[in-house]
Design a protein around this motif. Structure first.
Motif, mmCIF file in Angstrom:
data_model
loop_
_atom_site.group_PDB
_atom_site.id
_atom_site.type_symbol
_atom_site.label_atom_id
_atom_site.label_comp_id
_atom_site.label_asym_id
_atom_site.label_seq_id
_atom_site.Cartn_x
_atom_site.Cartn_y
_atom_site.Cartn_z
ATOM 1 N N LEU A 78 0.638 -1.327 -0.081
ATOM 2 C CA LEU A 78 0.135 -0.245 -0.059
ATOM 3 C C LEU A 78 0.811 1.567 -0.239
ATOM 4 O O LEU A 78 2.305 1.188 0.229
ATOM 5 N N PRO A 79 0.510 2.667 -0.179
ATOM 6 C CA PRO A 79 0.891 4.351 -0.411
ATOM 7 C C PRO A 79 1.340 4.146 1.151
ATOM 8 O O PRO A 79 0.886 3.388 2.132
ATOM 9 N N ALA A 80 2.330 4.644 1.176
ATOM 10 C CA ALA A 80 3.097 4.953 2.481
ATOM 11 C C ALA A 80 1.923 5.446 3.661
ATOM 12 O O ALA A 80 2.510 5.216 4.538
ATOM 13 N N LYS A 81 1.574 6.297 3.436
ATOM 14 C CA LYS A 81 0.469 7.063 3.894
ATOM 15 C C LYS A 81 -1.286 6.201 4.421
ATOM 16 O O LYS A 81 -2.000 6.983 5.062
ATOM 17 N N ALA A 82 -1.330 5.405 3.823
ATOM 18 C CA ALA A 82 -2.450 4.166 3.717
ATOM 19 C C ALA A 82 -2.536 4.426 4.957
ATOM 20 O O ALA A 82 -2.206 3.881 6.043
ATOM 21 N N LYS A 83 -3.339 4.548 5.930
ATOM 22 C CA LYS A 83 -4.703 4.611 7.010
ATOM 23 C C LYS A 83 -5.166 3.897 6.733
ATOM 24 O O LYS A 83 -6.178 2.638 7.523
ATOM 25 N N LYS A 177 -13.240 10.540 -2.731
ATOM 26 C CA LYS A 177 -12.326 11.780 -2.896
ATOM 27 C C LYS A 177 -11.659 12.326 -2.689
ATOM 28 O O LYS A 177 -11.476 13.051 -1.441
ATOM 29 N N GLY A 178 -10.495 13.219 -3.049
ATOM 30 C CA GLY A 178 -9.203 13.986 -2.431
ATOM 31 C C GLY A 178 -8.568 13.028 -1.594
ATOM 32 O O GLY A 178 -7.871 13.213 -0.636
ATOM 33 N N HIS A 179 -9.216 11.748 -1.052
ATOM 34 C CA HIS A 179 -8.231 11.133 0.140
ATOM 35 C C HIS A 179 -7.536 9.869 -0.330
ATOM 36 O O HIS A 179 -7.151 8.785 0.466
ATOM 37 N N ALA A 180 -8.138 8.910 -1.397
ATOM 38 C CA ALA A 180 -7.258 7.938 -2.385
ATOM 39 C C ALA A 180 -6.407 8.275 -2.615
ATOM 40 O O ALA A 180 -5.793 9.216 -2.866
ATOM 41 N N LEU A 181 -5.366 7.135 -2.111
ATOM 42 C CA LEU A 181 -3.987 7.308 -2.313
ATOM 43 C C LEU A 181 -3.380 5.917 -3.958
ATOM 44 O O LEU A 181 -2.523 5.905 -3.915
ATOM 45 N N GLY A 182 -4.073 5.581 -3.969
ATOM 46 C CA GLY A 182 -4.117 4.061 -4.684
ATOM 47 C C GLY A 182 -4.983 3.308 -4.876
ATOM 48 O O GLY A 182 -5.948 3.008 -3.479
ATOM 49 N N GLY A 183 -5.138 1.992 -5.157
ATOM 50 C CA GLY A 183 -5.811 1.792 -5.825
ATOM 51 C C GLY A 183 -5.550 0.638 -6.952
ATOM 52 O O GLY A 183 -5.122 0.718 -7.691
ATOM 53 N N GLN A 184 -5.889 -1.459 -6.501
ATOM 54 C CA GLN A 184 -5.362 -2.210 -7.492
ATOM 55 C C GLN A 184 -6.829 -2.940 -7.241
ATOM 56 O O GLN A 184 -7.651 -2.981 -6.357
ATOM 57 N N SER A 185 -7.050 -4.063 -8.718
ATOM 58 C CA SER A 185 -8.281 -4.718 -8.433
ATOM 59 C C SER A 185 -7.880 -6.092 -9.538
ATOM 60 O O SER A 185 -6.527 -6.362 -9.719
ATOM 61 N N VAL A 186 -8.722 -7.017 -8.771
ATOM 62 C CA VAL A 186 -9.011 -8.115 -9.640
ATOM 63 C C VAL A 186 -9.786 -9.129 -10.323
ATOM 64 O O VAL A 186 -11.098 -8.207 -9.426
ATOM 65 N N VAL A 187 -10.313 -9.755 -11.217
ATOM 66 C CA VAL A 187 -11.476 -9.728 -11.775
ATOM 67 C C VAL A 187 -11.615 -11.722 -11.983
ATOM 68 O O VAL A 187 -10.956 -12.333 -11.821
ATOM 69 N N GLY A 188 -12.641 -11.739 -11.468
ATOM 70 C CA GLY A 188 -12.850 -13.174 -11.289
ATOM 71 C C GLY A 188 -14.408 -13.577 -12.053
ATOM 72 O O GLY A 188 -15.243 -12.354 -12.909
#
Length: 192
Positions: A78-83, A177-188
């Protein structure tokens, strides 16, 4: 110049050779990591491989063919600042292409690293397409091509517990919005 016929579509041999060369060359275009470990979020599920078939137990009960067991999901790097993180599962093929929201979970401590199958405690569950605050198992129409179920993790700088209960998918995305630091998905994939 020789032409190949495929139904009503004509493709010249030269164009076919060009496309083949471009596809074959795509591997050479991948960025080099210089021997370093790749960075960026990683999302996985022990229930299925990316673009693999989702086991039926994660589908809805009754005619849907399953047991309504929420999917296991794990996140790393995760990004370093993720809480906190949010977990969303949607079917973009559902509702005649308008999409269906199956799972909205948030206020999850980032360091937790995973949600186990059917886990319900320590986080907030938002409202699914049916208006219930619960995981809603898959239930595509019988005979449809397999639907794509997108399991997404979004990392944010919000503290766990910062968001109110009962958010829909759209309301959660607006709150992030304005708080997201990154995202990722997996698809099934799943069909019945």
């Amino acid at each position: 110049m020789r032409t190949h016929r495929l139904g009503t579509l004509s493709i010249t041999a030269v164009a076919l050779a060009t496309v083949t060369a471009l596809v074959a060359g795509c591997g050479a275009m991948a960025p080099s990591t210089g021997g370093k470990a790749p960075t960026g979020m990683k999302v996985t599920s022990t229930a299925f491989a990316d673009n693999g078939t989702i086991p039926a137990e994660h589908a809805g009960v009754g005619d849907c063919g399953g047991k309504n067991v929420s999917m296991p999901v794990a996140w790393t790097q995760l990004p370093a600042k993720a809480k906190s993180v949010a977990v969303l599962m949607s079917d973009p093929d559902g509702a005649l292409g308008l999409g269906v929201s199956h799972w909205v979970a948030y206020n999850i401590p980032a360091e937790r690293g995973q949600l186990k199958a059917n886990e319900t405690g320590g986080f907030t569950v938002g409202t699914n397409v049916a208006g219930a605050t619960a995981y809603r198992g898959m239930c595509p129409p019988v005979g449809d091509h397999p639907h794509h179920y997108v399991l997404t993790v979004v990392a944010s700088d919000l503290a766990p517990g910062a968001l109110p209960a009962g958010l829909t998918r759209d309301a959660l995305l607006a709150a992030l919005k304005g708080h997201a630091l990154g995202g990722q998905s997996v698809v099934g994939l799943y069909s019945r």
